[in-house]
Every structure is written in C-alpha cells, then in structure tokens.
Scaffold this motif. Structure first.
Motif, mmCIF file in Angstrom:
data_model
loop_
_atom_site.group_PDB
_atom_site.id
_atom_site.type_symbol
_atom_site.label_atom_id
_atom_site.label_comp_id
_atom_site.label_asym_id
_atom_site.label_seq_id
_atom_site.Cartn_x
_atom_site.Cartn_y
_atom_site.Cartn_z
ATOM 1 N N GLY A 266 0.825 -1.192 0.000
ATOM 2 C CA GLY A 266 0.000 0.000 0.000
ATOM 3 C C GLY A 266 0.860 1.242 0.000
ATOM 4 O O GLY A 266 2.060 1.189 0.301
ATOM 5 N N ASP A 377 -4.635 0.988 2.750
ATOM 6 C CA ASP A 377 -4.597 0.714 1.313
ATOM 7 C C ASP A 377 -4.154 -0.724 1.048
ATOM 8 O O ASP A 377 -4.675 -1.390 0.144
ATOM 9 N N VAL A 504 -10.256 7.734 0.878
ATOM 10 C CA VAL A 504 -10.499 6.741 -0.167
ATOM 11 C C VAL A 504 -11.662 5.842 0.231
ATOM 12 O O VAL A 504 -11.915 5.596 1.420
#
Length: 649
Positions: A266, A377, A504
């Motif tokens: 990530g 992520d 996100v």
C-alpha cells in the motif's frame, strides 16, 4: 528463509491456563490480576482528569494533548501496561521514550521523588513541544514501576512561535532539545533545568503552572500504584503488568491470524515539504503476513524531507500498531504487547525514519498518518466487509501570532485551521463528520475559548454539502471553517494532502473530494467583511489561494483540470486586520456500493444538507423532490423515477 516462513507452535491461551498455571505465571489469581489492572486504569484516568481540569495551556486544556501511562521496571523492559484514554501518538511512543530516557540517565541514579524529563524526538518520538515526564515508583529501595506523562507545551523556542510550521529546516530551527535530565530531584525543583526551559520558551507563564500540575499528577499516580502494592504485594503488581501486556499480545496475535497469508502493499502521498513543491513524498509499505505474525517493510518510502514534516522510527512503529488495531479489533487494549507479533523493517533516513540534523520531526503525525493510510490501502482489499474508508488525511494545521492593539502578543495554535474533519465509513455505518485523524484522539476547542484567547471571530464551522464519499454507508462530510482576524497576523499554514483524495472508498465505496485553503483579504477602505463570506463557487475569485487544486480563473475547487497551489510558497502568510481565512478539509471515504444505500437515508441526507438533490441523483440514483432550504419536511422520494434511474446504472 524469513523467520515468518517458520511455523510457530501455538502457545496456550491465557484463558485456557489452569488457575494454578495462571498464578505461577503472574504471581496472583485471575481475579486479582484483573482488579489490579483496572485499579491502574483508574489511576491514569484520575491523573488525566485532574490535569485536564487544572491546565493553563489551551492545547492541553482544550485539545487533551497529553497522555498518562504506567510502565514496568527495568527488569520488565519498561513495558507499558496501562494507558489513559488519550493520544495514540503519545501512548505508542512512550514505551520507547521511557526506556531510552531512563537507560541513558541510569536507573541506578534515580531516587524516590525524582521526575525525569526528555523531549528529543530521536530519543522518544513525536516533536520537541511534547515533553516526557516520568517518575519512578520505589518499594523497599527497588523500582517497581514508572508513572509517566507526556504533555504538549505551547512553545519550546525555535524560529516559529508555537512551533507548528512545515518550513523549519533542521533541529536548530525546530526548538529547544532537552536530553534526559531531572526536573525534580527528591521532589525539589532543579533550578538549572527550569532555567534552561524558561530561558527559551515564549510562554513561561503558561508552562510553569502546567509543570507544577504534572508534578502533582505524577505524585498522585505514584500514590495510587503504591496503594495497590500495599494491598496486593509487589509480585502481584508486577504480574498484573505482565498480564496486561500478554493479553494485548494474545488478542493481536489472534486478530492477525484471521488475515489470509500473503504479501500486501500500500501507499499514500504527501503533497510537498516546506521548501518548495518540486518534490512530493510517498509512504510505501509491504505487509508480509505469515501465520500469526506480520512483517511491515517500509522500503520504497521517499527519502526524508528537507524540512520538518518527517517523523521518527518510534512514530512509524506507533502508526503500525494503531492501523492494525483499528482494522483488526479496536477493542484490543493498547499496550507494549500490541507489537509482540509485529516486525518493522525500516531503512534509516526516510520520511518515516528521519535522522538529525536536517528535516527534524515537527509535523510528525502527518507522515505517520500517511503510513496508517498506506496500511489501510494494503489491507482493505482482503478485509472484505471489515474494510474502512479513509479519513481527511491532514490536520491542515493553522498556527498564527501577532500583537494586540494594547501591545501584548498573542499566539493561536491548532485552533483555526482544518484540524478537525471526517472519518471514513465502515460496515457499521456512516463516517463521523467532525473528529480528528485516525492516529489522534483530541478534543475540539470551544468557539468561546478560541475567541477569548486570540483576536479572532469564528464565523463558520459546518459540514460542506456533497463532500462525504458516496457509499452504502456515506463517508463523513468535509468541514469548512471561516475565521475573521481582528489584528494583523502572521500565519503558518500546513495542509499536506490536497493533491489527491485521502478519504479513499472501501468495499466499493467512493472517495471523498479534496479540500483547500483560501485567504479573503479585506477590501480597500474596509475593516473586513460586512457579512459572512458565501460558499458559492464564484466567491473565491477575490481570494488569495493558499492550497488545493483550483481553477486558475475562479479559484474554486477543480480536482480534474485545476492547478495545484503550494501551501508554503509564502513561508509566512501575512494578513491585515479584517482578513478571513477559510479552511476546507478533505471528505471521508464511503463504504459499499452507493446505489445500494437505503433511499430513506439519502432523503435524510438531503434534508440535513449532507447531500444535494443533484448529488442524490448523481451519486446514489435517488430522485428527491422538494425544497431542502425552505420546506425540508416536504421532501419526498420519487419512487418510480428512482427505480428507473438505478436500473440504468
């Protein structure tokens, strides 16, 4: 072969130990261990409450910018067993800070009544404004614990009043660095240490009463620890400390075991440092999960920044523990045991592992927060419904100073920027729209306090419409804050993540939009605006853009075709009396498919102006009729149009 590839024999779980085995391991029974740990939690809670009540500094009193812990003695490697309900950047770094501070000073050189301090980021994490205070607890001439506090001091010298600025280049500009020294010796103040600090700070009148309060809270903590020991005995006390850490380690181990084995990568990006905008910075992490262990490799992270936006290795270690606790099981107690099944591979001299003297850590939570985003992520794709949307990414810190009309100086720190904003959504529900970053845990200063302490009027503090990332559960809405400055002022502004979304989406949710900052100078011949600055797109034409991706003509947000504005192109933003500063945070990320959101929830969002009528149709496929401004109770869902719109997507 990596040690992670070697299968480990599963240990006997604490809950499966016989009573006899438990007592042999911890020097007391289960019930006693639980009672001692909870009494210690009461101790740090009592210390925290008393300090919050007595604090003079606004960043302590109004932000809760401090932490209290109880740690074990040297033979237990100073393991942190009990923490207060406060800042994880402090709590996560304090085990290393206490150990490094005491070991350098020498535990044999300590005596009852001593208070040892240190604020060096390279010895103990965070930044120079955060001073560690630690007090040994002696029983029969033996150190059995340390009660510790870390508290943010409003000013520790350096080139910028208050310290908060991304433009400082090195440790010499950053502020006073205090190695491990005594502030109190046998409960008597050490004059040379006090003189060193108060000869360098601009706000000694605020620091002094807070230092005295810290001393009293440490004495309180010591007394409460000693009462436990007098009642249950030193071995039971030490066993309970070990039990608290072992419990965290066991729960973390089991949570890690639920992740599929694999390598997960990530990243997250910070816009620029405080020198210029020619370099952006990427945090990169590879998580290698095998069995019940994770190795986090930070290789590939950008070299350390040229100014003070870096963090140190202790901060990176803390961020790793915070991110995994949040994602895997937020109920796990945060102790030294949190990291027992985590390994950190951290090359020196990166944004996350800065070395002196250049790029000294000041805005450390921005870099460590980017590591948390990178870990999200990496793991969100494999967590399924347990994935979490991203937060607003940066505290967009504001720090200002000036002189009142009566000639007295003032400082405003972390009150009037975009310090608070939204979280991302989860499977449990929508993201909160007004809190602090995932790696923080602060209060929000009251408007009355802000206006009392500085010559400023808070004109607006509200959520912005259509800024929560769309999803089955909506991300928290961005916050917009307008402040009117009544005197000339020097501002240091630090929004670090406006180039791309930080909020996100997760599990099919969409990202929240990016934010920005503007200054609206007073019109010639006026002392400021005669009404609130509007929030319509055309209003920014007359502004001075500070940060964000903006249309070059209208200066409104335009993340697709706009131009990036660099926050430190003016090292100090100077404004005349009557100027208005506007800070708009990023929006939080959504969770789940937006078109799966319950239309009734979309209707409620339109009524509450989280979502516009246009946004309801565009982002959620829900057709709402009516007027949310003047007749909100008359809003209705057009069911047929909604079904048709959703069917076309």
């Amino acid at each position: 072969m990596s040690t992670l590839d070697i299968p480990a024999t599963a240990p006997t779980r604490i809950r499966d130990l016989t009573d006899e085995a438990f007592e042999a391991a911890y020097g007391c029974g289960r019930f006693t261990a639980s009672v001692i740990v909870n009494r210690l939690k009461y101790a740090v809670g009592h210390m925290s409450t008393a300090f919050l009540r007595e604090a003079f500094s606004p960043i302590i009193r109004d932000w809760y910018d401090f932490a209290c812990t109880v740690s074990g003695p040297p033979e237990q490697d100073y393991r942190m067993a009990v923490v207060g309900n406060s800042l994880t950047p402090f709590l996560g770094t304090m085990p290393d800070a206490v150990r490094n501070t005491v070991e350098e000073f020498g535990p044999d050189n300590l005596a009852p009544g001593d208070v040892l301090i240190c604020n060096d980021p390279y010895r103990g994490g965070t930044h120079v404004n955060d001073v560690l205070f630690t007090r040994p607890v002696f029983v029969d001439g033996r150190i059995v614990s340390f009660v510790s506090m870390r508290a943010h001091q409003l000013d520790m010298g350096g080139t910028v009043p208050g310290g908060f600025s991304a433009t400082k280049a090195n440790v010499y500009e950053n502020g006073l660095v205090i190695p491990p020294v005594l502030l109190w010796a046998k409960d008597e103040p050490v004059r040379s240490t006090f003189s060193l600090i108060f000869d360098n700070t601009r706000w000694g009148a605020i620091l002094l009463p807070d230092f005295k309060s810290v001393h009293q809270q440490l004495r309180l903590g010591e007394r409460l620890v000693r009462e436990n020991i007098e009642r249950y005995g030193p071995e039971a006390h030490l066993g309970a400390l070990a039990y608290a850490c072992d419990t965290s380690a066991e729960l973390t181990r089991e949570a890690i075991g639920r992740i599929p084995d694999g390598d997960y990568t990530g990243s997250a990006r910070i816009d620029a440092d405080g020198l210029d905008d020619t370099v952006d910075y990427t945090v990169h992490v590879t998580l290698r999960k095998r069995g019940h262990d994770i190795e986090a490799d930070l290789s590939g992270t950008s070299a350390q920044a040229r100014t003070c936006i870096n963090c140190g290795i202790s901060d990176a270690k803390t961020a790793l523990g915070v991110a995994l606790t949040m994602l895997l099981d937020p109920a796990i107690p945060f102790t030294s045991g949190t990291w027992r099944h985590l390994d950190l591979v951290a090359p020196p001299g990166t944004l996350l592992t800065a070395l002196p003297p250049d790029g000294a850590p000041m805005m450390f939570w921005e870099a460590s927060g980017a590591l948390i985003a990178a870990i999200f992520d990496a793991l969100n794709p494999v967590l399924g419904e347990n994935a979490v949307g991203g937060d607003y990414g940066s505290t967009n810190t504001h720090n200002a100073n000036g002189v009142r009309r009566d000639g007295t100086s003032w400082t405003s720190a972390t009150q009037c920027g975009g310090e608070h904003g939204p979280w991302g959504a989860t499977k449990a529900g929508d993201g909160d729209s007004y809190t602090v970053l995932y790696n923080l845990n602060n209060l929000d200063p009251a408007t009355e306090t802000i206006e009392h302490d500085s010559p400023v009027v808070v004109l607006r503090k509200e959520h912005a419409i259509d800024t929560g990332g769309p999803g089955t559960h909506r991300g928290g809405a961005a916050n917009v804050k307008d402040t009117l400055w009544l005197t000339d002022a020097d501002h240091h502004l630090s929004p670090f993540r406006t180039r791309e979304p930080s909020g996100v989406g997760a599990g099919g949710g969409r990202s929240g939009p990016t934010g920005a900052m503007w200054i609206f100078p007073p019109r010639e011949g006026t002392n400021g605006p005669t009404s609130l600055v509007a929030t319509t797109p055309g209003v920014c034409v007359d502004s001075i853009p500070v940060a964000g991706v903006l249309d070059p003509d209208t200066k409104a947000l335009d993340p697709v075709h706009g131009t990036y504005h660099y926050f430190a192109r003016e090292k100090t933003w100077r404004t005349r009396a009557g100027a208005v500063l506007r800070c708009l945070t990023n929006g939080g990320g959504g969770w789940g498919a937006p078109f799966a959101r319950d239309p009734e929830k979309v209707l409620a969002d339109v009524r509450d102006e989280y979502v516009s009528i246009e946004g309801a149709a565009r982002d959620y496929g829900v057709v709402v009729t009516g007027d949310p401004h003047f007749a909100p109770e008359g809003l209705r869902i057009d069911d047929d149009a909604t079904k048709a719109l959703r069917a076309r997507r």
